[in-house]
Design an enzyme around this catalytic site. Structure first.
Site, mmCIF file in Angstrom:
data_model
loop_
_atom_site.group_PDB
_atom_site.id
_atom_site.type_symbol
_atom_site.label_atom_id
_atom_site.label_comp_id
_atom_site.label_asym_id
_atom_site.label_seq_id
_atom_site.Cartn_x
_atom_site.Cartn_y
_atom_site.Cartn_z
ATOM 1 N N LYS A 39 -16.171 -40.887 -14.037
ATOM 2 C CA LYS A 39 -17.286 -39.962 -14.284
ATOM 3 C C LYS A 39 -17.742 -39.915 -15.742
ATOM 4 C CE LYS A 39 -18.989 -37.502 -11.731
ATOM 5 N NZ LYS A 39 -18.545 -36.189 -11.238
ATOM 6 N N GLU A 91 -26.181 -29.333 -18.766
ATOM 7 C CA GLU A 91 -25.896 -28.275 -17.786
ATOM 8 C C GLU A 91 -25.605 -26.940 -18.473
ATOM 9 O OE1 GLU A 91 -23.637 -30.520 -14.185
ATOM 10 O OE2 GLU A 91 -22.773 -30.732 -16.166
ATOM 11 N N ASN A 99 -28.418 5.444 -40.180
ATOM 12 C CA ASN A 99 -29.471 5.111 -39.221
ATOM 13 C C ASN A 99 -30.520 4.165 -39.815
ATOM 14 O OD1 ASN A 99 -28.014 6.934 -37.787
ATOM 15 N ND2 ASN A 99 -29.602 8.511 -37.640
ATOM 16 N N GLN A 126 -26.015 1.170 -31.021
ATOM 17 C CA GLN A 126 -24.957 0.287 -31.535
ATOM 18 C C GLN A 126 -24.790 -0.944 -30.627
ATOM 19 O OE1 GLN A 126 -21.494 1.889 -33.666
ATOM 20 N NE2 GLN A 126 -20.231 1.125 -31.988
ATOM 21 N N LYS A 133 -26.149 -4.956 -31.216
ATOM 22 C CA LYS A 133 -25.615 -6.046 -32.047
ATOM 23 C C LYS A 133 -25.013 -7.184 -31.246
ATOM 24 C CE LYS A 133 -25.157 -2.676 -35.347
ATOM 25 N NZ LYS A 133 -25.670 -1.800 -34.271
ATOM 26 N N HIS A 161 -43.600 -30.905 -7.611
ATOM 27 C CA HIS A 161 -42.690 -30.545 -6.508
ATOM 28 C C HIS A 161 -41.485 -31.484 -6.449
ATOM 29 C CE1 HIS A 161 -46.073 -28.088 -4.896
ATOM 30 N NE2 HIS A 161 -46.786 -29.104 -5.364
HETATM 31 N N1 ARG Z 1 -22.535 1.691 -36.223
HETATM 32 C C1 ARG Z 1 -23.745 2.399 -35.974
HETATM 33 C C2 ARG Z 1 -24.723 1.518 -35.209
HETATM 34 O O1 ARG Z 1 -24.450 0.396 -35.083
HETATM 35 C C3 ARG Z 1 -24.349 2.802 -37.266
HETATM 36 C C4 ARG Z 1 -25.212 4.006 -37.186
HETATM 37 C C5 ARG Z 1 -24.396 5.237 -36.900
HETATM 38 N N2 ARG Z 1 -25.197 6.415 -37.017
HETATM 39 C C6 ARG Z 1 -24.805 7.593 -36.529
HETATM 40 N N3 ARG Z 1 -25.630 8.573 -36.691
HETATM 41 N N4 ARG Z 1 -23.678 7.770 -35.896
HETATM 42 O O2 ARG Z 1 -25.714 1.932 -34.729
#
Ligand code: ARG
Length: 410
Positions: free
Chosen positions: A264, A271, A99, A303, A306, A145
């Site tokens: 063209k 765009e 975490n 998660q 990302k 405008h």
């Molecule tokens: N792959 C997890 C994420 O992207 C990592 C953390 C996972 N932690 C857990 N307590 N399961 O968040």
């Protein structure tokens, strides 16, 4: 590999495994950096020997280069690193959790993404600045405008783009500042009984440290506002390149053709920049929805932070690069712009102001000029000072000031 087979055993269903796995290979190098810092803290606390620390550091340097496919058998990049560290990997997780680990790695990733965005913004802004310099006295109609409003210079207009980019730069700097605190030491949520030294800029609250994704939102917000700016710039290029406006010609380095219509030359770069703004808004909104109502501290929902961050970084880099090529190759039709700028109606406000200078109240002057416009008898006033400069100074001073902001060596 998983880090928790001691509790769950080996019975995980393959479909569940596929669902749980993170698509986070892009974090590898950043997690190696955060892991090296954690290892140094373990060594300072006497929980890793000097030799073990050397071993960890040299292995991490290698792992950081590993090709992405390396990680297929692991639940996530954090687990992969522990496995790839070998024997010493069995010690590395003391005093940390995935975490705080993932929060630390993503923060480093966002810091890099912000620096990359600022560099790419600078490159585009410098191209716009030199464009503004060469078009400092090119007359064109200014629009409100999307109707012709008052005469301006193209240089003045382009400096407005520079101001937008300047604010974008500041927003990425603010996102980087938010990302630069350290969650290390937070553990799963409540720290650890192992007494490890504090990392620099350690976050004050360990529960917040693992739950907080504001820095990722700040980054996505900075990118989203940037994309709204690029969409407005793109839209103007699209308009200027139409036969109807005819103000600019697209360079062949940044235009496309048609698969069917041989004549063209299409502004796809502009765009697509405009289109990406919609996607950027969706990604920001998506992460906001993920964190909304999420109980503290960590939940696996996080998660999902990302994918939008990774995809946004790629889009920012590619869009700014392509627009830099497009803008640096735009060819202006100065004559066409000047003809459009000589439309007498563009001087109606000046005519009203000329009456004001002679003592007429502005509303009366406005009505008198409007009446002549309606009758079709409005004539451009005979003398007219140059358009006002884009700031307290003239356009050249504005250029110098804007250049200073974007190029330290100016
Ligand atoms: N792959 C997890 C994420 O992207 C990592 C953390 C996972 N932690 C857990 N307590 N399961 O968040």
């Amino acid at each position: 590999m998983t880090t928790w087979k001691g509790r769950v055993g080996e019975h995980l269903d393959p479909q569940v495994w596929e669902f749980l796995r993170a698509d986070d290979a892009q974090l590898l190098a950043y997690d190696c950096e955060a892991t090296a810092e954690h290892a140094r803290r373990l060594a300072d606390a006497g929980l890793l020997s000097g030799d073990e620390l050397d071993d960890v550091e040299s292995r991490l340097a290698e792992i950081a280069q590993a090709p992405e496919g390396y990680l297929d058998s692991d639940e996530d990049v954090h687990t992969a690193i522990e496995r790839l560290l070998g024997d010493v990997g069995r010690k590395i997780h003391a005093g940390r959790s995935r975490n705080d680990q993932v929060a630390a790695a993503l923060r480093l990733y966002v810091l890099d993404a912000c620096a990359e965005a600022r560099d790419a913004i600078d490159s585009l802004a410098l191209v716009v600045l030199s464009f503004a310099e060469s078009e400092a006295s090119t007359l064109m109609p200014g629009y409100t405008h999307l109707q012709r409003a008052q005469p301006i210079t193209l240089g003045h207009h382009l400096l407005a783009w520079v101001e937008m980019l300047d604010r974008d730069r500041a927003r990425f700097a603010a996102a980087a500042e938010a990302a630069s605190e350290s969650p290390l030491g937070a553990g799963a949520l409540a720290g650890s009984t192992l007494e490890l030294p504090q990392p620099p800029r350690q976050m004050r609250n360990s529960i917040d440290a693992v739950a907080d994704r504001d820095f990722a939102l700040d980054y996505l917000y900075a990118a989203t506002v940037l994309f709204t700016h690029l969409s407005r710039i793109g839209e103007e290029v699209v308009l200027w390149a139409t036969a109807e406006f005819g103000f600019a010609r697209l360079p062949e380095t940044a235009a496309t053709g048609s698969s069917m219509m041989p004549q063209k030359l299409n502004p796809d770069v502009a765009e697509l920049a405009r289109g990406k703004a919609g996607t950027a808004i969706g990604r920001l909104t998506g992460l906001l929805a993920t964190v909304k109502g999420l109980p503290l501290a960590y939940d696996r929902d996080l998660q999902e932070d990302k994918t939008p961050v990774f995809a946004t970084r790629r889009d920012v880099r590619l869009a700014l690069g392509a627009l830099t090529v497009l803008v640096s190759g735009l060819e202006v039709d100065r004559e066409r712009m000047a003809t459009a700028a000589s439309d007498p109606l563009l001087f109606a406000t000046d005519a009203a102001e000329a009456l004001v200078r002679k003592g007429t109240p502005f509303r009366d002057a406005h009505e008198a000029v409007a009446a002549r416009v309606r009758e079709g008898t409005f004539r451009r006033p005979r003398t007219r000072a140059g358009r006002p400069a884009p700031g307290p100074g003239g356009i050249q001073e504005a250029l110098v000031e804007a250049r200073r902001r974007f190029a330290d060596d100016f």
